[in-house]
Enzyme design. Sequence first.
Site, PDB file in Angstrom:
ATOM      1  N   HIS A 112      -0.055   0.247  -5.391  1.00 37.23           N
ATOM      2  CA  HIS A 112       0.069  -0.680  -4.267  1.00 37.23           C
ATOM      3  C   HIS A 112       1.531  -0.925  -3.917  1.00 37.23           C
ATOM      4  O   HIS A 112       2.284  -1.493  -4.696  1.00 37.23           O
ATOM      5  CB  HIS A 112      -0.600  -1.997  -4.665  1.00 37.23           C
ATOM      6  CG  HIS A 112      -0.603  -3.046  -3.609  1.00 37.23           C
ATOM      7  ND1 HIS A 112       0.114  -4.212  -3.705  1.00 37.23           N
ATOM      8  CD2 HIS A 112      -1.247  -3.102  -2.420  1.00 37.23           C
ATOM      9  CE1 HIS A 112      -0.096  -4.959  -2.642  1.00 37.23           C
ATOM     10  NE2 HIS A 112      -0.919  -4.310  -1.837  1.00 37.23           N
TER      11      HIS A 112
ATOM     12  N   HIS B 135       5.542  -3.361   4.649  1.00 32.92           N
ATOM     13  CA  HIS B 135       4.300  -4.136   4.693  1.00 32.92           C
ATOM     14  C   HIS B 135       4.183  -4.976   5.946  1.00 32.92           C
ATOM     15  O   HIS B 135       3.088  -5.212   6.449  1.00 32.92           O
ATOM     16  CB  HIS B 135       4.213  -5.045   3.468  1.00 32.92           C
ATOM     17  CG  HIS B 135       2.995  -5.911   3.460  1.00 32.92           C
ATOM     18  ND1 HIS B 135       2.969  -7.182   3.995  1.00 32.92           N
ATOM     19  CD2 HIS B 135       1.735  -5.676   3.002  1.00 32.92           C
ATOM     20  CE1 HIS B 135       1.757  -7.686   3.856  1.00 32.92           C
ATOM     21  NE2 HIS B 135       0.992  -6.806   3.256  1.00 32.92           N
TER      22      HIS B 135
END
Length: 314
Positions: free
Chosen positions: A11, A53
Amino acid sequence: MADTDKIVIAHRGASGYLPEHTLAGYAMAYALGADYIEPDLVSTRDGELICCHDIHLDRTTDVAMRYPGRARGDGRWYAADFTLAEVKTLQARERVDEHGARVFPGRFDANAHGFTVPAFTELLDLIAALNRQSGRRVGVYPETKSPEFHGAEGLALEPTLFAVLAEYGYTGPDARVFLQSFSPTNLRLMRQEMSSELPMIQLIGDTALEADWITPAGLDAIATYANGIGPDKSLIVAGNGALVHNAHERGLLVHPYTFRADQLGEGYPDLAAELAAYYFDYGVDGVFTDFCDIAVQLLNPSPEPDMLSAARAS
Ligand code: G3P
Ligand code: CA
């Protein structure tokens, strides 16, 4: 790499150890044995995909200091207002919140230098080179961030995403790639209008709106355009695992997020115990984790072979 059908998704890279979405973090995730590396994707002003992100640059880079006059009226610095060349002048750093406080205070040195924001192609180059050297088949798991925002800005992500993936050989249903999005509209666009056969995952948050998506009817609908779901892990706990069972009944993979050693789920003594519950009790097919080494070790407790031995032997 884990010796199982279950997968480990790094991640934002090895973000428990190095700043998220940096080439160093991706390389570390590769070396730690991840099966897939996850970039979140946003667009620059000149239409290049970068690994970040947020649609904003200010929580994970020094953009505010380097370009003090470039914030929008809301006080945020948007990647869509910067060229790739400008983005490459920025230092990437550990994430801070709206008050400038570190989100994960125990992680990498917040003042460290030498990290930059990668272009998506830099990550794909890294994976291709390491796969070539090692003989492994590590994949990529990109998320289209805020597709509606990008469309409104005239910076649609999808055409560039498909062009870049095709250039690197990611085509067809067996490609080592999963495309993920929180937006059903975006996934339907890619599957149905753009006719992509690439594996796709519907992300599902824990909002009231998304509660409909995990009903039997909601899962039936998802199965018409996606290969699996990526639920907030709390949704699995809430139904005592029923979501995993119901998804599997419809042929959907289940890849919950996000597993962190420094942000454990309630009731677990450590990350290995939490991951074991999800992999082996709930029966999920993969996890998004900031600490991919712990998941890899859990799935494959035998010592990891030297990842470059194949290259040296040839
Ligand atoms: O993409 C799975 C997970 O990463 C979703 O959460 O906010 O970290 O992108 P986020
Ligand atoms: Ca993500």
